[in-house]
Enzyme design. Structure first.
Site, short mmCIF file in Angstrom:
data_model
loop_
_atom_site.label_atom_id
_atom_site.label_comp_id
_atom_site.label_asym_id
_atom_site.label_seq_id
_atom_site.Cartn_x
_atom_site.Cartn_y
_atom_site.Cartn_z
N PRO A 1 0.81 -1.21 0.00
CA PRO A 1 0.00 0.00 0.00
C PRO A 1 0.85 1.27 0.00
O PRO A 1 1.93 1.32 0.57
CB PRO A 1 -0.81 -0.11 1.30
CG PRO A 1 -0.81 -1.56 1.62
CD PRO A 1 0.51 -2.09 1.14
N GLU A 2 0.33 2.29 -0.67
CA GLU A 2 0.99 3.60 -0.68
C GLU A 2 0.63 4.35 0.61
O GLU A 2 -0.29 3.99 1.34
CB GLU A 2 0.53 4.41 -1.90
CG GLU A 2 0.85 3.76 -3.24
CD GLU A 2 2.28 4.00 -3.68
OE1 GLU A 2 3.01 4.76 -3.01
OE2 GLU A 2 2.68 3.43 -4.71
N LYS B 1 4.23 4.34 6.10
CA LYS B 1 3.43 3.14 5.86
C LYS B 1 3.19 2.34 7.13
O LYS B 1 2.76 1.19 7.08
CB LYS B 1 4.11 2.27 4.80
CG LYS B 1 4.23 2.98 3.45
CD LYS B 1 4.80 2.05 2.41
CE LYS B 1 4.88 2.77 1.06
NZ LYS B 1 5.33 1.85 -0.01
N ARG C 1 11.93 -3.34 -8.18
CA ARG C 1 10.55 -2.94 -8.41
C ARG C 1 10.36 -2.66 -9.89
O ARG C 1 11.31 -2.27 -10.59
CB ARG C 1 10.21 -1.68 -7.61
CG ARG C 1 10.31 -1.85 -6.10
CD ARG C 1 9.22 -2.75 -5.55
NE ARG C 1 9.27 -2.84 -4.10
CZ ARG C 1 9.92 -3.77 -3.43
NH1 ARG C 1 10.63 -4.68 -4.08
NH2 ARG C 1 9.91 -3.79 -2.12
#
Length: 271
Positions: free
Chosen positions: A2-3, A51, A252
């Site tokens: 999640p951002e 986060k 990524r």
């Protein structure tokens, strides 16, 4: 993963339900904290830091990180859970001052710990400044990012530089700024990148559906993220995909436009 805006909204929803309530059920279904019991304590609040989610309960802080699969749900007491009970790692039930009863359940949490409130800083002090926090410090963020010798795509996702940006944000920020993802962070205008990123994540903070283009229609919300092989929305050039990371095990996906984000060299693995 999640951002930061998703984590912020999760913490806000938890805070709205739990803050000020008295704990009536407290279960941590992890070996290191399975015997902890905070029943009778008051929930002072729930906050996000990058986060990370911090439940401040009595003299303790419950820390959790959603990682890839984690979720926190809020239920009215007695409501049926939307995920299997065996995936629950934390259950916190409270009774509010108006006698309303709420229950928050953390499912598939990969990282959870309970520490005395005085030690909360040991869990998050390593993080950079958070653009969604009240004490956001863009100068500190620019100093950290500008001192990083790695590629801007890697450096911008390092939570020690700035807390909250994930892969989707980084790809979109770099496209809008016209920066190739492999460019060394030290060779970029870090202040402008940080300012843009902060404005993006703040604009999305209260939206139900995240968008970078201003268009909320399905398939229209991003400039480059997961759009490889499709035409650039600006110039029509075919978008590309590659991989970058601090190490092979932490790579990524990278998405970029070869025309709008000119390549400095060929060190990005892509097609």
């Amino acid at each position: 993963m999640p951002e930061g805006d998703t984590v912020f909204r999760t913490a806000r929803r938890l805070n709205d339900a739990l803050a000020g309530g008295t704990v009536t059920r407290f279960e941590l279904r992890v070996p290191q904290a399975a015997t902890a019991d905070l029943r009778g304590e008051v929930v002072h609040g729930v906050a996000a830091r990058g986060k990370h989610i911090l439940h401040r309960i009595g003299d303790f802080t419950l820390h959790s990180h959603l990682k890839m699969e984690g979720q926190w749900h809020v239920y009215g007491r007695g409501d049926r859970w939307r995920k299997p009970g065996y995936t629950a790692r934390a259950v916190i039930g409270v009774t509010a001052s108006d006698a309303t009863r709420w229950e928050s359940v953390g499912f598939d949490l990969a990282d959870i710990s309970l520490v005395p409130a005085r030690d909360e800083h040991t869990l998050v002090d390593y993080l950079g400044s958070d653009p969604l926090s009240a004490d956001w410090d863009p100068t500190d963020a620019a100093t950290r990012l500008g001192a990083d010798t790695r590629s801007i795509h890697v450096a911008l996702q390092d939570q020690r530089n700035i807390a909250g940006f994930g892969n989707e944000y980084v790809n979109e920020i770099l496209f809008v700024r016209g920066v190739h993802p492999e460019t060394p962070a030290q060779l970029t205008d870090v202040a402008a990148i940080i300012d843009l990123g902060a404005r993006m994540i703040r604009a999305n903070r209260d939206r139900r559906d995240r968008t970078f283009t201003g268009d909320n229609r399905p398939g229209q919300t991003t400039w480059v993220y997961r759009r490889e092989g499709k035409p650039c929305r600006r110039c029509g050039q075919t978008l590309r995909r590659g991989a970058l990371g601090a190490a092979a095990t932490s790579e990524r996906l990278v998405f970029w436009c070869p025309r709008c984000q000119p390549e400095r060299d060929s060190s990005v693995r892509g097609r």
